[in-house]
Scaffold this motif. Structure first.
Motif, short mmCIF file in Angstrom:
data_model
loop_
_atom_site.label_atom_id
_atom_site.label_comp_id
_atom_site.label_asym_id
_atom_site.label_seq_id
_atom_site.Cartn_x
_atom_site.Cartn_y
_atom_site.Cartn_z
N ALA A 19 0.84 -1.21 0.00
CA ALA A 19 0.00 0.00 0.00
C ALA A 19 0.87 1.25 0.00
O ALA A 19 0.59 2.21 -0.73
N ALA A 20 1.92 1.24 0.80
CA ALA A 20 2.83 2.39 0.86
C ALA A 20 3.50 2.63 -0.49
O ALA A 20 3.64 3.77 -0.94
N GLU A 21 3.88 1.55 -1.15
CA GLU A 21 4.57 1.66 -2.44
C GLU A 21 3.65 2.14 -3.56
O GLU A 21 4.11 2.68 -4.55
N ARG A 66 -19.62 3.73 9.21
CA ARG A 66 -19.41 3.83 7.76
C ARG A 66 -17.98 3.44 7.34
O ARG A 66 -17.78 3.10 6.18
N PHE A 67 -17.04 3.51 8.25
CA PHE A 67 -15.65 3.23 7.92
C PHE A 67 -15.50 1.83 7.34
O PHE A 67 -16.14 0.91 7.81
N PRO A 68 -14.67 1.64 6.31
CA PRO A 68 -13.73 2.56 5.67
C PRO A 68 -14.26 3.22 4.40
O PRO A 68 -13.49 3.61 3.53
N TYR A 69 -15.56 3.35 4.27
CA TYR A 69 -16.21 4.05 3.16
C TYR A 69 -15.97 3.38 1.81
O TYR A 69 -16.07 4.01 0.77
N THR A 70 -15.66 2.10 1.83
CA THR A 70 -15.37 1.38 0.58
C THR A 70 -16.63 0.93 -0.15
O THR A 70 -16.53 0.32 -1.21
N ASP A 71 -17.79 1.26 0.37
CA ASP A 71 -19.03 0.94 -0.32
C ASP A 71 -19.82 2.21 -0.64
O ASP A 71 -21.01 2.16 -0.92
N GLU A 72 -19.15 3.36 -0.62
CA GLU A 72 -19.84 4.61 -0.92
C GLU A 72 -18.93 5.57 -1.68
O GLU A 72 -17.72 5.36 -1.77
N ASP A 73 -19.53 6.62 -2.22
CA ASP A 73 -18.78 7.53 -3.10
C ASP A 73 -17.67 8.32 -2.40
O ASP A 73 -16.86 8.96 -3.06
N VAL A 74 -17.60 8.24 -1.09
CA VAL A 74 -16.52 8.91 -0.34
C VAL A 74 -15.15 8.44 -0.86
O VAL A 74 -14.20 9.22 -0.90
N ILE A 75 -15.09 7.20 -1.29
CA ILE A 75 -13.82 6.64 -1.79
C ILE A 75 -13.27 7.48 -2.94
O ILE A 75 -12.06 7.63 -3.08
N HIS A 132 -7.93 11.98 -0.65
CA HIS A 132 -6.90 12.10 0.38
C HIS A 132 -7.20 11.14 1.54
O HIS A 132 -6.31 10.46 2.05
N LEU A 133 -8.48 11.07 1.92
CA LEU A 133 -8.90 10.18 3.00
C LEU A 133 -8.74 8.71 2.58
O LEU A 133 -8.25 7.89 3.35
N THR A 134 -9.12 8.40 1.35
CA THR A 134 -8.99 7.03 0.84
C THR A 134 -7.52 6.60 0.84
O THR A 134 -7.20 5.48 1.25
N LEU A 135 -6.64 7.48 0.40
CA LEU A 135 -5.20 7.16 0.38
C LEU A 135 -4.70 6.91 1.80
O LEU A 135 -3.98 5.93 2.05
N LYS A 136 -5.07 7.77 2.72
CA LYS A 136 -4.66 7.60 4.11
C LYS A 136 -5.18 6.27 4.66
O LYS A 136 -4.45 5.50 5.27
N ASN A 137 -6.46 6.00 4.41
CA ASN A 137 -7.07 4.76 4.90
C ASN A 137 -6.38 3.53 4.34
O ASN A 137 -6.25 2.52 5.03
N SER A 138 -5.92 3.60 3.11
CA SER A 138 -5.26 2.44 2.49
C SER A 138 -3.95 2.09 3.17
O SER A 138 -3.47 0.97 3.04
N THR A 139 -3.38 3.02 3.93
CA THR A 139 -2.10 2.74 4.59
C THR A 139 -2.28 2.01 5.92
O THR A 139 -1.31 1.45 6.44
N PHE A 140 -3.49 2.00 6.48
CA PHE A 140 -3.69 1.31 7.75
C PHE A 140 -4.89 0.37 7.77
O PHE A 140 -5.06 -0.38 8.73
N PRO A 189 -6.58 -2.78 5.85
CA PRO A 189 -6.42 -3.77 4.79
C PRO A 189 -7.63 -3.87 3.86
O PRO A 189 -7.47 -4.19 2.68
N ALA A 190 -8.82 -3.55 4.33
CA ALA A 190 -10.00 -3.60 3.47
C ALA A 190 -9.94 -2.51 2.40
O ALA A 190 -10.27 -2.75 1.24
N THR A 191 -9.51 -1.32 2.78
CA THR A 191 -9.38 -0.23 1.81
C THR A 191 -8.32 -0.59 0.77
O THR A 191 -8.53 -0.42 -0.43
N TYR A 192 -7.19 -1.09 1.24
CA TYR A 192 -6.14 -1.55 0.34
C TYR A 192 -6.69 -2.59 -0.64
O TYR A 192 -6.47 -2.50 -1.85
N TYR A 193 -7.42 -3.57 -0.13
CA TYR A 193 -7.97 -4.66 -0.93
C TYR A 193 -8.88 -4.10 -2.04
O TYR A 193 -8.75 -4.47 -3.21
#
Length: 160
Positions: A13-15, A123-132, A137-145, A147-151
């Motif tokens: 995710a970091a890479e 609602r976290f991590p917002y992976t089922d709504e348009d917030v993604i 910026h929030l999606t990128l941050k969430n992907s670093t911690f 695993p569901a957002t990363y996935y």
């Protein structure tokens, strides 16, 4: 495949932050939104939040007025008492928890106020709504911690 995808996910995710940022900026909104419900469900078939709880350990949700009213009532506290004991105002004017990990997170990674938790937590991590897409910026941050957002981001990249 999924187990391979999640193996060493933090490093991957970091890479891939720049790649995710480019994707989120250029993504076809309607195409992505159609994919999200299934990808969200698939991610949570692979990721057990109770094994992770990174969100509760390292970050705070926003506590909106309805959240404060609901939670303080549940805890049988006055709203002001609840705020004084658990919350601070952040630099954006939102109430957030004073301490990390979240004071409501148990040693077993269960939330002691789960039934009345803040809407941000629900609602976290917002992976089922348009917030993604709306808040990349929030999606990128969430992907670093998370695993569901990363996935979900990885699956979206493969599907593009």
């Amino acid at each position: 495949m999924a187990e391979d995808l999640l193996h060493n996910w933090e490093k991957k995710a970091a890479e891939r932050q720049k790649e995710y940022a480019r994707f989120l900026k250029r993504a076809e909104k309607n195409k992505v939104l159609k994919q999200l419900p299934d990808l969200h469900e698939e991610a949570f078939e692979k990721v057990d939040c109770l094994q992770c709880a990174n969100c509760c350990k390292n970050y705070s949700p926003r506590f909106k007025t309805p959240d404060i009213k609901r939670i303080s009532k549940h805890l049988r506290m006055k709203e002001g008492e609840f705020i004084d004991k658990y919350l601070n105002l952040d630099n954006e004017g939102d109430y957030v928890v004073k301490t990390k990990p979240c004071p409501f997170l148990g040693a077993d990674n269960y939330c002691s106020i789960y039934e009345v938790r803040p809407s941000d937590c629900e609602r976290f991590p917002y992976t089922d709504e348009d917030v993604i897409l709306k808040r990349p910026h929030l999606t990128l941050k969430n992907s670093t911690f998370c695993p569901a957002t990363y996935y979900v981001l990885e699956k979206l990249l493969v599907a593009k």
